[in-house]
Design a protein around this motif. Structure first.
Motif, PDB file in Angstrom:
ATOM      1  N   VAL A  36     -47.241  14.895  13.422  1.00  0.00           N
ATOM      2  CA  VAL A  36     -47.774  15.544  12.222  1.00  0.00           C
ATOM      3  C   VAL A  36     -47.233  14.879  10.965  1.00  0.00           C
ATOM      4  CG1 VAL A  36     -47.793  17.705  10.906  1.00  0.00           C
ATOM      5  CG2 VAL A  36     -48.203  17.737  13.373  1.00  0.00           C
ATOM      6  N   SER A  37     -45.962  14.519  10.968  1.00  0.00           N
ATOM      7  CA  SER A  37     -45.375  13.831   9.815  1.00  0.00           C
ATOM      8  C   SER A  37     -46.074  12.511   9.547  1.00  0.00           C
ATOM      9  CB  SER A  37     -43.879  13.596  10.029  1.00  0.00           C
ATOM     10  OG  SER A  37     -43.169  14.817  10.065  1.00  0.00           O
ATOM     11  N   ALA A  38     -46.409  11.789  10.610  1.00  0.00           N
ATOM     12  CA  ALA A  38     -47.115  10.517  10.441  1.00  0.00           C
ATOM     13  C   ALA A  38     -48.475  10.730   9.792  1.00  0.00           C
ATOM     14  CB  ALA A  38     -47.270   9.818  11.788  1.00  0.00           C
ATOM     15  N   LEU A  39     -49.189  11.780  10.204  1.00  0.00           N
ATOM     16  CA  LEU A  39     -50.494  12.069   9.609  1.00  0.00           C
ATOM     17  C   LEU A  39     -50.359  12.471   8.145  1.00  0.00           C
ATOM     18  CD1 LEU A  39     -52.250  14.044  12.502  1.00  0.00           C
ATOM     19  CD2 LEU A  39     -52.550  11.647  11.857  1.00  0.00           C
ATOM     20  N   LEU A  40     -49.347  13.264   7.831  1.00  0.00           N
ATOM     21  CA  LEU A  40     -49.144  13.672   6.445  1.00  0.00           C
ATOM     22  C   LEU A  40     -48.750  12.481   5.572  1.00  0.00           C
ATOM     23  CD1 LEU A  40     -47.243  17.040   7.021  1.00  0.00           C
ATOM     24  CD2 LEU A  40     -49.559  16.776   6.130  1.00  0.00           C
ATOM     25  N   GLU A  41     -47.891  11.626   6.089  1.00  0.00           N
ATOM     26  CA  GLU A  41     -47.461  10.457   5.316  1.00  0.00           C
ATOM     27  C   GLU A  41     -48.620   9.499   5.081  1.00  0.00           C
ATOM     28  OE1 GLU A  41     -44.147   8.876   7.452  1.00  0.00           O
ATOM     29  OE2 GLU A  41     -42.871  10.620   7.030  1.00  0.00           O
ATOM     30  N   GLU A  42     -49.478   9.330   6.087  1.00  0.00           N
ATOM     31  CA  GLU A  42     -50.664   8.485   5.892  1.00  0.00           C
ATOM     32  C   GLU A  42     -51.579   9.080   4.832  1.00  0.00           C
ATOM     33  OE1 GLU A  42     -54.558   7.524   5.735  1.00  0.00           O
ATOM     34  OE2 GLU A  42     -54.132   9.289   6.992  1.00  0.00           O
ATOM     35  N   HIS A  60     -65.585  10.220   0.397  1.00  0.00           N
ATOM     36  CA  HIS A  60     -65.789  11.411   1.220  1.00  0.00           C
ATOM     37  C   HIS A  60     -66.290  12.557   0.354  1.00  0.00           C
ATOM     38  CE1 HIS A  60     -63.769   9.853   4.849  1.00  0.00           C
ATOM     39  NE2 HIS A  60     -62.961   9.246   3.999  1.00  0.00           N
ATOM     40  N   HIS A  61     -67.294  13.256   0.852  1.00  0.00           N
ATOM     41  CA  HIS A  61     -67.753  14.480   0.199  1.00  0.00           C
ATOM     42  C   HIS A  61     -67.060  15.709   0.788  1.00  0.00           C
ATOM     43  CE1 HIS A  61     -70.790  12.589  -2.223  1.00  0.00           C
ATOM     44  NE2 HIS A  61     -71.433  12.097  -1.179  1.00  0.00           N
ATOM     45  N   ASP A  62     -66.666  15.626   2.062  1.00  0.00           N
ATOM     46  CA  ASP A  62     -66.199  16.813   2.777  1.00  0.00           C
ATOM     47  C   ASP A  62     -64.711  16.795   3.081  1.00  0.00           C
ATOM     48  OD1 ASP A  62     -66.302  14.733   4.578  1.00  0.00           O
ATOM     49  OD2 ASP A  62     -67.089  15.933   6.231  1.00  0.00           O
ATOM     50  N   LEU A  63     -63.964  15.861   2.481  1.00  0.00           N
ATOM     51  CA  LEU A  63     -62.534  15.780   2.716  1.00  0.00           C
ATOM     52  C   LEU A  63     -61.802  15.628   1.403  1.00  0.00           C
ATOM     53  CD1 LEU A  63     -61.899  13.469   5.825  1.00  0.00           C
ATOM     54  CD2 LEU A  63     -61.423  15.910   5.621  1.00  0.00           C
ATOM     55  N   ASP A  64     -60.616  16.234   1.340  1.00  0.00           N
ATOM     56  CA  ASP A  64     -59.702  16.018   0.226  1.00  0.00           C
ATOM     57  C   ASP A  64     -58.284  16.111   0.773  1.00  0.00           C
ATOM     58  OD1 ASP A  64     -59.104  18.779   0.473  1.00  0.00           O
ATOM     59  OD2 ASP A  64     -60.683  19.277  -0.958  1.00  0.00           O
ATOM     60  N   LEU A  65     -57.304  15.892  -0.085  1.00  0.00           N
ATOM     61  CA  LEU A  65     -55.921  15.836   0.382  1.00  0.00           C
ATOM     62  C   LEU A  65     -55.467  17.173   0.945  1.00  0.00           C
ATOM     63  CD1 LEU A  65     -53.445  14.112   0.752  1.00  0.00           C
ATOM     64  CD2 LEU A  65     -52.805  14.565  -1.638  1.00  0.00           C
ATOM     65  N   ARG A  70     -53.923  20.467   5.688  1.00  0.00           N
ATOM     66  CA  ARG A  70     -54.159  21.626   6.559  1.00  0.00           C
ATOM     67  C   ARG A  70     -54.518  21.177   7.970  1.00  0.00           C
ATOM     68  NH1 ARG A  70     -57.790  23.654   2.394  1.00  0.00           N
ATOM     69  NH2 ARG A  70     -59.416  23.774   3.992  1.00  0.00           N
ATOM     70  N   SER A  71     -55.331  20.135   8.062  1.00  0.00           N
ATOM     71  CA  SER A  71     -55.729  19.615   9.359  1.00  0.00           C
ATOM     72  C   SER A  71     -54.509  19.145  10.151  1.00  0.00           C
ATOM     73  CB  SER A  71     -56.716  18.467   9.182  1.00  0.00           C
ATOM     74  OG  SER A  71     -57.017  17.857  10.417  1.00  0.00           O
ATOM     75  N   ALA A 113     -59.404  24.897  10.327  1.00  0.00           N
ATOM     76  CA  ALA A 113     -58.480  24.653   9.219  1.00  0.00           C
ATOM     77  C   ALA A 113     -59.134  23.908   8.069  1.00  0.00           C
ATOM     78  CB  ALA A 113     -57.268  23.874   9.717  1.00  0.00           C
ATOM     79  N   THR A 114     -60.142  23.089   8.370  1.00  0.00           N
ATOM     80  CA  THR A 114     -60.760  22.247   7.337  1.00  0.00           C
ATOM     81  C   THR A 114     -62.134  22.743   6.919  1.00  0.00           C
ATOM     82  OG1 THR A 114     -61.760  20.794   9.001  1.00  0.00           O
ATOM     83  CG2 THR A 114     -59.558  20.211   8.202  1.00  0.00           C
ATOM     84  N   ASP A 115     -62.515  23.940   7.353  1.00  0.00           N
ATOM     85  CA  ASP A 115     -63.845  24.472   7.041  1.00  0.00           C
ATOM     86  C   ASP A 115     -64.955  23.570   7.571  1.00  0.00           C
ATOM     87  OD1 ASP A 115     -62.696  26.634   5.604  1.00  0.00           O
ATOM     88  OD2 ASP A 115     -62.451  25.333   3.866  1.00  0.00           O
ATOM     89  N   GLY A 116     -64.715  22.991   8.751  1.00  0.00           N
ATOM     90  CA  GLY A 116     -65.751  22.219   9.425  1.00  0.00           C
ATOM     91  C   GLY A 116     -65.683  20.722   9.248  1.00  0.00           C
ATOM     92  N   SER A 117     -64.702  20.212   8.528  1.00  0.00           N
ATOM     93  CA  SER A 117     -64.601  18.761   8.308  1.00  0.00           C
ATOM     94  C   SER A 117     -63.844  18.093   9.453  1.00  0.00           C
ATOM     95  CB  SER A 117     -63.872  18.464   6.997  1.00  0.00           C
ATOM     96  OG  SER A 117     -64.613  18.940   5.901  1.00  0.00           O
ATOM     97  N   ASN A 118     -64.366  16.961   9.919  1.00  0.00           N
ATOM     98  CA  ASN A 118     -63.708  16.205  10.976  1.00  0.00           C
ATOM     99  C   ASN A 118     -62.646  15.307  10.347  1.00  0.00           C
ATOM    100  OD1 ASN A 118     -62.924  14.650  13.152  1.00  0.00           O
ATOM    101  ND2 ASN A 118     -64.737  13.344  13.080  1.00  0.00           N
ATOM    102  N   ALA A 119     -61.472  15.851  10.156  1.00  0.00           N
ATOM    103  CA  ALA A 119     -60.407  15.125   9.467  1.00  0.00           C
ATOM    104  C   ALA A 119     -59.643  14.192  10.397  1.00  0.00           C
ATOM    105  CB  ALA A 119     -59.443  16.116   8.811  1.00  0.00           C
ATOM    106  N   HIS A 120     -59.352  14.652  11.628  1.00  0.00           N
ATOM    107  CA  HIS A 120     -58.395  13.921  12.458  1.00  0.00           C
ATOM    108  C   HIS A 120     -58.818  13.809  13.927  1.00  0.00           C
ATOM    109  CE1 HIS A 120     -55.238  14.910   9.248  1.00  0.00           C
ATOM    110  NE2 HIS A 120     -55.270  13.601   9.321  1.00  0.00           N
ATOM    111  N   ARG A 121     -60.109  13.756  14.204  1.00  0.00           N
ATOM    112  CA  ARG A 121     -60.518  13.660  15.610  1.00  0.00           C
ATOM    113  C   ARG A 121     -59.979  12.391  16.254  1.00  0.00           C
ATOM    114  NH1 ARG A 121     -66.440  14.762  16.102  1.00  0.00           N
ATOM    115  NH2 ARG A 121     -65.725  16.930  16.171  1.00  0.00           N
ATOM    116  N   GLY A 122     -60.109  11.260  15.581  1.00  0.00           N
ATOM    117  CA  GLY A 122     -59.586  10.014  16.135  1.00  0.00           C
ATOM    118  C   GLY A 122     -58.086  10.038  16.291  1.00  0.00           C
ATOM    119  N   ALA A 123     -57.398  10.663  15.346  1.00  0.00           N
ATOM    120  CA  ALA A 123     -55.944  10.741  15.419  1.00  0.00           C
ATOM    121  C   ALA A 123     -55.490  11.644  16.562  1.00  0.00           C
ATOM    122  CB  ALA A 123     -55.386  11.243  14.094  1.00  0.00           C
ATOM    123  N   ILE A 124     -56.248  12.708  16.840  1.00  0.00           N
ATOM    124  CA  ILE A 124     -55.900  13.569  17.980  1.00  0.00           C
ATOM    125  C   ILE A 124     -55.934  12.754  19.271  1.00  0.00           C
ATOM    126  CG2 ILE A 124     -56.690  15.510  19.386  1.00  0.00           C
ATOM    127  CD1 ILE A 124     -57.698  16.806  16.775  1.00  0.00           C
TER     128      ILE A 124
END
Length: 315
Positions: A36-42, A60-65, A70-71, A113-124
């Motif tokens: 999780v720390s790695a994802l937050l730092e990125e 991105h229209h559907d993602l922000d910091l 949260r993701s 957590a992201t209201d439907g945005s695919n923030a971290h599927r690849g990272a998972i």
């Protein structure tokens, strides 16, 4: 720019005693915290070309910091569950199926957590495999060994996985790119051969940590067949990213005035194409995760040697 914590700083920080680190619960917590720390730092790293960072949403229209934060935090328990499963499951195939199910549960929590945005599927996918591999190989925390173990898991079939094609899979079939699946099955070569060496070489030259991380991102972007770029902007976007990232490194990297200027130009070029190098960002997260694990292992070894009076042997 904010100075981030380097491997050398982490080595000086206090850690739990080695005996405590070997219990399954502590190991699972440490691995999930590192992921999780790695994802937050990125996510926080700034300025990244056309990616979400502290400046804004990138392409991105559907993602922000805030959504990325949260993701990432929504994945904490899932990564810990993967580590616990890997610590006790002896069958590689059953483990692959277990972490696949946990990963799908993590995706559902991420979407909430992201209201439907695919923030971290690849990272998972990527970090899940590496967390499981690291939990299996706790005495050996070298990045190459963890990547090899993760690749072995990635090559196993999960019979419970749904079959609909993701955007990445469609791009892989259309353009012949290896995608996230191929990267994992090959042992994360863009991390082991490019991201980590570039990060550490920059540190050794005295480059501040955030610039060293940006250089690692550039090294990955310059070579990766990023399926996020291909999906959003086709070959033109991919070639723009590769050429631009290589140009940043060629003039001294992001810590050099010319390199930083070229980085800002690359941001404008990708924004004009509305294409974001999300695959490269995921692999930067993997780079930071593996770097953190190796730093932690070195710190524990150093403390053990100091306790037993053997530090001088390594001076």
């Amino acid at each position: 720019m904010t100075q981030l914590i380097s491997c050398r700083v982490r080595q000086r920080q206090s850690v739990r005693p080695a005996a405590d680190r070997m219990s399954n619960g502590v190991a699972a917590f440490e691995l999930s915290e590192a992921a999780v720390s790695a994802l937050l730092e990125e996510a926080e790293l700034t300025p990244k070309p056309a990616l979400v960072d502290r400046r804004g949403n990138g392409a991105h229209h559907d993602l922000d910091l805030d959504r990325l934060r949260r993701s990432a935090r929504s994945l904490q328990d899932g990564f810990a569950d993967m580590a616990r499963a890997a610590a006790v499951e002896k069958s590689p195939l059953r483990l692959r199926e277990q972490i696949g199910q946990i990963g799908r549960d993590m995706e559902r929590r991420m979407l909430v957590a992201t209201d439907g945005s695919n923030a971290h599927r690849g990272a998972i996918w990527a970090l899940g495999l590496l967390v499981a591999a690291a939990a299996q190989r706790r005495p050996e925390r070298s990045a190459p060994s963890i990547a090899v173990a993760a690749a072995a898991l990635a090559r196993l079939a999960d019979k419970y996985a749904p079959r609909p094609l993701s955007n990445g899979e469609r791009v892989r079939l259309k353009f012949g790119a290896t995608g996230a699946r191929g990267e994992a099955q090959a042992g994360f070569p863009h991390v082991i051969e490019l991201g980590l060496p570039t990060l550490r070489a920059a540190r050794d030259r005295g480059v501040p940590e955030d610039y060293a991380r940006l250089d690692a991102l550039m090294a990955i972007m310059a070579r990766l067949g990023d399926t996020c770029l291909l999906h959003r902007g086709g070959v033109a976007a991919l070639e723009t990213a590769k050429t631009g990232a290589e140009a940043v490194l060629a003039v001294g990297g992001t810590s050099a005035p010319a390199g930083l200027k070229r980085l800002h130009r690359l941001h404008r070029e990708l924004m004009a194409l509305w294409a974001s190098p999300g695959g490269s960002a995921d692999l930067l997260g993997v780079t930071l995760f593996l770097d953190r694990l190796e730093c932690s292992a070195r710190s524990v070894n150093s403390q053990w040697e100091s306790f037993h009076g053997n530090t001088a042997l390594r001076v």
